[in-house]
Scaffold this active site. Structure first.
Site, PDB file in Angstrom:
ATOM      1  N   PHE A 251       0.873  -1.181   0.000  1.00 39.45           N
ATOM      2  CA  PHE A 251       0.000   0.000   0.000  1.00 39.45           C
ATOM      3  C   PHE A 251       0.903   1.223   0.000  1.00 39.45           C
ATOM      4  O   PHE A 251       1.680   1.423   0.935  1.00 39.45           O
ATOM      5  CB  PHE A 251      -0.887  -0.013   1.241  1.00 39.45           C
ATOM      6  CG  PHE A 251      -2.021   0.974   1.223  1.00 39.45           C
ATOM      7  CD1 PHE A 251      -3.309   0.574   0.920  1.00 39.45           C
ATOM      8  CD2 PHE A 251      -1.799   2.300   1.529  1.00 39.45           C
ATOM      9  CE1 PHE A 251      -4.367   1.481   0.919  1.00 39.45           C
ATOM     10  CE2 PHE A 251      -2.833   3.220   1.536  1.00 39.45           C
ATOM     11  CZ  PHE A 251      -4.133   2.808   1.224  1.00 39.45           C
ATOM     12  N   GLU A 286      -1.360  -7.336   5.613  1.00 42.49           N
ATOM     13  CA  GLU A 286      -0.089  -8.028   5.817  1.00 42.49           C
ATOM     14  C   GLU A 286       0.971  -7.058   6.341  1.00 42.49           C
ATOM     15  O   GLU A 286       1.300  -6.077   5.676  1.00 42.49           O
ATOM     16  CB  GLU A 286       0.393  -8.646   4.499  1.00 42.49           C
ATOM     17  CG  GLU A 286       1.746  -9.332   4.586  1.00 42.49           C
ATOM     18  CD  GLU A 286       2.254  -9.800   3.230  1.00 42.49           C
ATOM     19  OE1 GLU A 286       3.324 -10.439   3.186  1.00 42.49           O
ATOM     20  OE2 GLU A 286       1.590  -9.518   2.224  1.00 42.49           O
TER      21      GLU A 286
END
Length: 406
Positions: A251, A286
């Site tokens: 991200f 994650e």
């Protein structure tokens, strides 16, 4: 190593995080773009700066990490005034790599008893770049930028749009089944090496990935122009018996666009997509960074507060209530519990309602003990209580910090 040689090595060492300059370039005039490439930036420029030069817009910034290219020390030897320039066409991310320096040690006369050689700075960087994206000359790059500024359009399906400070932004949904997007992804994934610690390239042959890209959309003299802002990769796991678990993996919002809410816009869109898609069971993350955790906490709390999800809750909250909230909002169980604990603290008045605060404290401590049972197992009862109390104090401080951000 003698003193003279050690001093020489130190003088000719360069911090690669400072030496690497990343540029997002746009402009309708190839000549203007070419001129901007030929103008060397001043040494005292800001880390992020926007320049205009005869029709070329250039946004410059530095990486946070370069150890994947230049080793753990993030230093190279043999140059003075070194600049490793990575120029990207703002939309298509066509790339130009060039290096500049004022002095190179193996081109200088020296009285040292050994021959010193400058490090190769381009080869390690080229290994990280998409080979098909790299232009062979400044002229080729300038032509690509000029064409892209007028003609580039994001790949994938447009799935969301929003406005920030009167500028439009669009989010696109992509999959690796699209081979053209596979090539584009190889261009954008270089950025994770610069900004996500421990990042690795992902397998673009695995079609369980979904990739969401964000673009700035500008109207330049009647023409629409797009600039890459950031992206997120999301993996789709099997969730028994017949659903999927969505997991955010990488991200990233590029530095020039950070602090403007684009990360929140992207996260909220993905969470909304998961919530309204029956085949998804929940959304997990994650190895999130601290900054991502803060952004997620803010957005999840605002969502839950807006939907009155915590109405009537008091500590201790039973597992069935946690499970119902988790299923309704498709958060992970751990994130659901975290949000509940933050919300309960928000409602507490320690001075006026000490009994409620005691119940809250016991509720959180039981969770802390359960999550850390293995590491606490070797301690005696007194040490266990002290460790859990220390953890609770740290958790409470962190929750107050999160509440101050809402």
């Amino acid at each position: 190593m003698n003193g003279t040689l050690a001093a020489t090595v130190s003088q000719w060492a360069t911090d690669t995080n400072e030496a690497v300059h990343i540029h997002l370039v746009s402009g309708e005039s190839a000549e203007g773009v070419l001129r901007s490439l030929d103008v060397r930036a001043e040494d005292d420029q800001e880390e992020e700066e926007e320049e205009e030069d005869d029709g070329a817009d250039v946004i410059q910034f530095h990486p946070a990490f370069t150890y994947q290219m230049y080793g753990q020390q993030e230093r190279v030897f043999g140059y003075k005034g070194l600049r490793i320039n990575l120029h990207y066409a703002a939309g298509s991310l066509a790339t130009l790599l060039d290096t500049e320096y004022t002095k190179r040690i193996d081109q200088m006369e020296t009285s040292l008893p050994v021959s010193l050689k400058a490090d190769d700075v381009e080869t390690p960087m080229r290994k990280m770049l998409s080979e098909s994206a790299v232009c062979s000359s400044k002229e080729e790059f300038a032509q690509r930028v000029a064409a892209d500024t007028r003609e580039f359009r994001p790949l994938g399906k447009k799935c969301h749009e929003y406005v920030h400070q009167d500028i439009a932004y669009e989010i696109y949904d992509n999959a690796f089944a699209d081979k053209e997007f596979c090539e584009y992804h190889r261009r954008i994934q270089t950025f994770v090496m610069f900004y996500i610690e421990g990042a690795q390239f992902i397998d673009d042959l695995d079609e369980k990935w979904r990739v969401f890209t964000v673009f700035e959309k500008l109207d330049i003299q009647g023409s629409t122009s797009y600039s890459f802002v950031g992206y997120c990769t999301m993996y789709q796991f099997f969730h028994w018996p017949d659903r999927k678990r969505a997991r955010i993996s990488q991200f990233l919002v590029l530095p020039p666009f950070q602090g403007q809410g684009h990360g929140s816009q992207l996260y909220r869109f993905i969470h909304s997509l998961v919530r309204r898609t029956p085949e998804y069971a929940d959304l997990t993350v994650e190895d999130p960074s601290e900054s991502f955790d803060d952004m997620r906490d803010r957005n999840d709390m605002r969502l839950l507060l807006d939907h009155n999800a915590f109405e009537g809750l008091e500590a201790p909250v039973d597992a069935q209530t946690v499970g119902k909230m988790q299923a309704q909002y498709k958060l992970s169980r751990r994130q659901t519990v975290r949000c509940i604990e933050i919300a309960l603290l928000k409602k507490l008045d320690k001075a006026k309602r000490p009994d409620e605060y005691r119940q809250y404290r016991l509720f959180v401590k039981r969770r802390i003990y359960a999550q850390n049972a293995d590491s606490l197992s070797g301690l005696d009862d007194k040490e266990k209580k002290e460790k859990v109390a220390e953890s609770f104090a740290a958790v409470e401080d962190d929750y107050h910090r999160i509440l101050s951000l809402l």
